[in-house]
Scaffold this motif. Structure first.
Motif, PDB file in Angstrom:
ATOM      1  N   LEU A 167       7.774  10.794  -2.438  1.00  0.00           N
ATOM      2  CA  LEU A 167       6.917   9.900  -1.656  1.00  0.00           C
ATOM      3  C   LEU A 167       7.151   8.439  -2.026  1.00  0.00           C
ATOM      4  O   LEU A 167       7.117   7.561  -1.153  1.00  0.00           O
ATOM      5  N   LEU A 168       7.408   8.164  -3.292  1.00  0.00           N
ATOM      6  CA  LEU A 168       7.677   6.797  -3.725  1.00  0.00           C
ATOM      7  C   LEU A 168       8.977   6.279  -3.097  1.00  0.00           C
ATOM      8  O   LEU A 168       9.020   5.148  -2.602  1.00  0.00           O
ATOM      9  N   ILE A 169      10.002   7.101  -3.088  1.00  0.00           N
ATOM     10  CA  ILE A 169      11.270   6.707  -2.465  1.00  0.00           C
ATOM     11  C   ILE A 169      11.070   6.477  -0.964  1.00  0.00           C
ATOM     12  O   ILE A 169      11.573   5.502  -0.396  1.00  0.00           O
ATOM     13  N   MET A 170      10.329   7.363  -0.316  1.00  0.00           N
ATOM     14  CA  MET A 170      10.057   7.196   1.113  1.00  0.00           C
ATOM     15  C   MET A 170       9.262   5.923   1.374  1.00  0.00           C
ATOM     16  O   MET A 170       9.537   5.190   2.336  1.00  0.00           O
ATOM     17  N   ALA A 171       8.275   5.643   0.529  1.00  0.00           N
ATOM     18  CA  ALA A 171       7.445   4.442   0.700  1.00  0.00           C
ATOM     19  C   ALA A 171       8.293   3.178   0.575  1.00  0.00           C
ATOM     20  O   ALA A 171       8.147   2.236   1.362  1.00  0.00           O
ATOM     21  N   LEU A 172       9.196   3.161  -0.394  1.00  0.00           N
ATOM     22  CA  LEU A 172      10.068   2.000  -0.559  1.00  0.00           C
ATOM     23  C   LEU A 172      11.037   1.864   0.613  1.00  0.00           C
ATOM     24  O   LEU A 172      11.306   0.749   1.077  1.00  0.00           O
ATOM     25  N   ALA A 173      11.549   2.979   1.097  1.00  0.00           N
ATOM     26  CA  ALA A 173      12.456   2.933   2.248  1.00  0.00           C
ATOM     27  C   ALA A 173      11.732   2.403   3.486  1.00  0.00           C
ATOM     28  O   ALA A 173      12.263   1.566   4.221  1.00  0.00           O
ATOM     29  N   LEU A 174      10.515   2.872   3.712  1.00  0.00           N
ATOM     30  CA  LEU A 174       9.736   2.380   4.851  1.00  0.00           C
ATOM     31  C   LEU A 174       9.326   0.925   4.646  1.00  0.00           C
ATOM     32  O   LEU A 174       9.214   0.165   5.603  1.00  0.00           O
ATOM     33  N   GLY A 175       9.102   0.527   3.409  1.00  0.00           N
ATOM     34  CA  GLY A 175       8.745  -0.853   3.101  1.00  0.00           C
ATOM     35  C   GLY A 175       9.887  -1.826   3.328  1.00  0.00           C
ATOM     36  O   GLY A 175       9.668  -3.035   3.477  1.00  0.00           O
ATOM     37  N   MET A 176      11.126  -1.332   3.384  1.00  0.00           N
ATOM     38  CA  MET A 176      12.269  -2.211   3.633  1.00  0.00           C
ATOM     39  C   MET A 176      12.195  -2.846   5.015  1.00  0.00           C
ATOM     40  O   MET A 176      12.671  -3.966   5.215  1.00  0.00           O
ATOM     41  N   MET A 192      -2.177  10.415  -1.722  1.00  0.00           N
ATOM     42  CA  MET A 192      -1.066   9.814  -2.448  1.00  0.00           C
ATOM     43  C   MET A 192      -0.083   9.166  -1.459  1.00  0.00           C
ATOM     44  O   MET A 192       0.414   8.069  -1.698  1.00  0.00           O
ATOM     45  N   THR A 193       0.161   9.827  -0.344  1.00  0.00           N
ATOM     46  CA  THR A 193       1.086   9.313   0.657  1.00  0.00           C
ATOM     47  C   THR A 193       0.621   7.973   1.206  1.00  0.00           C
ATOM     48  O   THR A 193       1.372   6.998   1.204  1.00  0.00           O
ATOM     49  N   ILE A 194      -0.614   7.903   1.669  1.00  0.00           N
ATOM     50  CA  ILE A 194      -1.073   6.665   2.305  1.00  0.00           C
ATOM     51  C   ILE A 194      -1.221   5.531   1.292  1.00  0.00           C
ATOM     52  O   ILE A 194      -0.957   4.379   1.624  1.00  0.00           O
ATOM     53  N   LEU A 195      -1.603   5.845   0.068  1.00  0.00           N
ATOM     54  CA  LEU A 195      -1.706   4.791  -0.944  1.00  0.00           C
ATOM     55  C   LEU A 195      -0.330   4.218  -1.289  1.00  0.00           C
ATOM     56  O   LEU A 195      -0.156   2.996  -1.366  1.00  0.00           O
ATOM     57  N   LEU A 196       0.654   5.094  -1.490  1.00  0.00           N
ATOM     58  CA  LEU A 196       2.007   4.621  -1.802  1.00  0.00           C
ATOM     59  C   LEU A 196       2.615   3.860  -0.632  1.00  0.00           C
ATOM     60  O   LEU A 196       3.229   2.810  -0.818  1.00  0.00           O
ATOM     61  N   PHE A 197       2.444   4.369   0.582  1.00  0.00           N
ATOM     62  CA  PHE A 197       3.002   3.697   1.757  1.00  0.00           C
ATOM     63  C   PHE A 197       2.350   2.333   1.958  1.00  0.00           C
ATOM     64  O   PHE A 197       3.027   1.354   2.258  1.00  0.00           O
ATOM     65  N   GLY A 198       1.036   2.255   1.822  1.00  0.00           N
ATOM     66  CA  GLY A 198       0.330   0.982   1.998  1.00  0.00           C
ATOM     67  C   GLY A 198       0.718  -0.032   0.949  1.00  0.00           C
ATOM     68  O   GLY A 198       0.972  -1.206   1.251  1.00  0.00           O
ATOM     69  N   LEU A 199       0.782   0.400  -0.293  1.00  0.00           N
ATOM     70  CA  LEU A 199       1.153  -0.493  -1.391  1.00  0.00           C
ATOM     71  C   LEU A 199       2.591  -0.996  -1.216  1.00  0.00           C
ATOM     72  O   LEU A 199       2.853  -2.197  -1.331  1.00  0.00           O
ATOM     73  N   ALA A 200       3.503  -0.099  -0.915  1.00  0.00           N
ATOM     74  CA  ALA A 200       4.907  -0.488  -0.740  1.00  0.00           C
ATOM     75  C   ALA A 200       5.070  -1.411   0.464  1.00  0.00           C
ATOM     76  O   ALA A 200       5.773  -2.423   0.388  1.00  0.00           O
ATOM     77  N   GLY A 201       4.418  -1.097   1.576  1.00  0.00           N
ATOM     78  CA  GLY A 201       4.528  -1.940   2.770  1.00  0.00           C
ATOM     79  C   GLY A 201       4.001  -3.345   2.523  1.00  0.00           C
ATOM     80  O   GLY A 201       4.640  -4.333   2.889  1.00  0.00           O
ATOM     81  N   GLY A 202       2.834  -3.444   1.902  1.00  0.00           N
ATOM     82  CA  GLY A 202       2.263  -4.758   1.607  1.00  0.00           C
ATOM     83  C   GLY A 202       3.094  -5.542   0.614  1.00  0.00           C
ATOM     84  O   GLY A 202       3.373  -6.729   0.811  1.00  0.00           O
ATOM     85  N   LEU A 203       3.521  -4.889  -0.466  1.00  0.00           N
ATOM     86  CA  LEU A 203       4.307  -5.567  -1.499  1.00  0.00           C
ATOM     87  C   LEU A 203       5.671  -5.998  -0.973  1.00  0.00           C
ATOM     88  O   LEU A 203       6.116  -7.126  -1.223  1.00  0.00           O
ATOM     89  N   MET A 204       6.336  -5.125  -0.237  1.00  0.00           N
ATOM     90  CA  MET A 204       7.652  -5.469   0.293  1.00  0.00           C
ATOM     91  C   MET A 204       7.563  -6.602   1.316  1.00  0.00           C
ATOM     92  O   MET A 204       8.459  -7.436   1.405  1.00  0.00           O
ATOM     93  N   SER A 205       6.472  -6.655   2.087  1.00  0.00           N
ATOM     94  CA  SER A 205       6.337  -7.755   3.043  1.00  0.00           C
ATOM     95  C   SER A 205       6.102  -9.079   2.319  1.00  0.00           C
ATOM     96  O   SER A 205       6.649 -10.107   2.717  1.00  0.00           O
TER      97      SER A 205
END
Length: 189
Positions: free
Chosen positions: A14-23, A141-154
């Motif tokens: 999930l962390l790898i997916m979150a970072l990939a989506l955050g790109m 866990m999915t939504i927290l990781l995705f939200g954190l990665a999306g916000g941080l990467m932006s």
């Protein structure tokens, strides 16, 4: 022991997916940042992108029992078209010397533009959420990781683009538009 290993494996996946989506959020951030953006706008835009990176996979997980393949293709198509549209708008505005092109639907300082930007980078999170819903992934866990990665990467992308845009001067907006259009074309291929 086996359950702990499965949980760690799921977390890493999930962390790898979150970072990939955050790109996507990072690349969009670079394009917008090159145009010039205030720190307050960086925080607002990143918060909305992070929120959309929570809501979209949550909606996807809820709809995980339905039409994963169809929606995955449609989501990628929509994201590509939105990025092409936004990049084209920025490029044309830069060629006209910053003059507005009709309604400012692509202005990140207005609610419509803010939502459009956030949707364009988070729509693929919806299709990923559908797939994860079908495999019964841990939704919280999915939504927290995705939200954190999306916000941080932006935030990182916006700050990097802002710095690059200062170096490019008046060509920053044109370069940002070209970057967004390139990513839009790549999504469509």
């Amino acid at each position: 022991m086996l359950e702990a290993t499965l949980h760690e494996g799921q977390l890493l996946t999930l962390l790898i997916m979150a970072l990939a989506l955050g790109m996507d959020a990072f690349s969009l951030g670079v394009g917008i940042g090159m145009r010039g953006i205030r720190l307050l706008d960086i925080l607002k835009l990143s918060a909305v992108i992070g929120l959309f990176h929570v809501l979209m996979p949550l909606l996807g997980i809820a709809a995980g029992q339905y039409m994963s393949l169809l929606l995955g293709h449609v989501a990628t198509l929509v994201a590509g078209l939105l990025l092409l549209l936004l990049g084209g708008h920025m490029l044309l505005a830069s060629l006209r010397g910053g003059e507005e092109l009709g309604p400012s639907f692509a202005d990140h300082r207005k609610a419509g533009g803010l939502l459009l930007f956030a949707l364009s980078v988070s729509v693929d999170s919806f299709s990923v959420g559908i797939s994860l819903g079908m495999f019964a992934a841990d939704a919280l866990m999915t939504i927290l990781l995705f939200g954190l990665a999306g916000g941080l990467m932006s935030v990182l992308g916006l700050l990097a683009g802002r710095r690059i845009g200062r170096s490019l001067g008046s060509y920053g907006e044109a370069a940002g538009g070209a970057i967004l259009m390139t990513f839009g074309i790549l999504f469509l291929l």
